[in-house]
Scaffold this active site. Structure first.
Site: not given
Ligand code: DON
Length: 320
Positions: A77, A80, A205, A256, A274
């Protein structure tokens, strides 16, 4: 261990960083490595690294680091804000503000509970999945392949790392299991907030989330934001208003539904992923890159947040 020394103070800073990392090492056991994307589960929960990048004209100028600061992990993320930056560069801040909201959601990153009356642009935050997918669609290019390459090139320029590349295993794992993101993209499309082919845009994405970075790369991006878009030579590399807008959104939404707590305890704009990374921006002072893949329930690195809390207390980093 490497540092550009400018005297004893600098050695003290280096020591301080190593001490902070060691004192937070035990927190690595308290987090859980993400496994909702199967390939992420192979990360080593014991890994922990930090890199701090300080402008060279400062007393402590240089790149400071400890632990697994060179280890690569997927950006997840933390892409983003990069997507948002490219969308602002392509369209300007006014256009972007008209198409996504700036308000915190208080929801998990992958929330899908958008009832009809909330499926409005002003409720679509660019730091959670639904908003990031919408932002992807704003990046100007003739094809989605070109769109991806454009963003990757910008990231290479900002980090100074020409070898940045996608982790193909994570990418495949993302697209195989990314049905919630697919649902979000189609939700956007059904409300007229996404044009073009949703599946192909999702590939952009997923690929962006799968780029391999290190703490050093995150610190480099964070430093550019900290200096409001100016590089080490004082050149305006990205627009100042884009950097300010990004820092504001990172403050309210970058961690978040943990953003409020993080603002209270650390007090700087930041973005987590993540994969275990955190990018933290200390306006006017430094950029920080963190890695430790054990996550809390909200998807933020447990040991990473602890290191930032200590660093913030000891160096008085909070902007509040
Ligand atoms: O969209 C997703 O599920 C992941 N590729 C990215 C999410 C993410 O890193 C959320 N972060 N804490």
């Amino acid at each position: 261990m490497y540092a550009q020394t400018k005297g004893e103070n600098m050695q003290e800073l280096q020591k301080q960083l190593e001490e902070i990392l060691e004192s937070c090492r035990s927190y690595t056991n308290m987090g859980r490595v993400a496994d909702y994307i199967p390939e992420l589960a192979s990360a080593n929960r014991d890994d922990i690294g930090i890199c701090v990048s300080i402008p060279s004209e400062s007393e402590y100028g240089g790149i400071w680091h400890a632990g697994d600061w060179e280890k690569q992990f997927t950006i997840q993320s933390i892409c983003k804000p990069i997507l948002l930056l490219q969308a602002i560069i392509d369209n300007g801040t006014d256009y972007v503000k008209e198409h996504v909201g700036m308000e915190a959601t208080g929801k998990p990153f992958n929330a899908i509970d958008y009832s009809e009356h909330l499926l409005l642009r002003e409720h679509i935050n660019p730091m959670v999945n639904i908003g990031a997918i919408a932002v992807c669609g704003m990046i100007k290019a003739d094809s989605d392949q070109e769109r991806f390459e454009k963003i990757l090139s910008m990231l290479k320029r900002i980090t100074g790392d020409p070898d940045l590349a996608v982790d193909e295993r994570v990418f495949n794992s993302e697209r195989e299991t990314g049905n919630k993101n697919r649902a979000l993209a189609y939700l956007l499309k059904s409300s007229g907030m996404l044009s073009g082919d949703a599946e192909s845009l999702l590939e952009v994405y997923f690929a962006m989330c799968s780029i391999k970075v290190s703490c050093r790369d995150l610190a480099a991006v964070a430093l550019l934001l900290a200096m409001h878009g100016k590089d080490a030579e004082g050149r305006q590399v990205i627009p100042e208003d884009a950097a300010r807008m990004l820092n504001a959104v990172l403050t309210t939404s970058g961690m978040y539904d943990g953003s409020g707590e993080f603002a209270a305890t650390v007090g700087v704009p930041a973005k987590s992923g993540v994969g275990g990374g955190i990018m933290a921006v200390v306006p006017g002072r430094m950029g920080i890159g963190i890695y430790s893949p054990g996550l809390d329930k909200k998807g933020n690195s447990v040991a990473g947040v602890k290191m930032l809390e200590r660093l913030s207390r000891e160096m008085n980093l909070s902007i509040f």
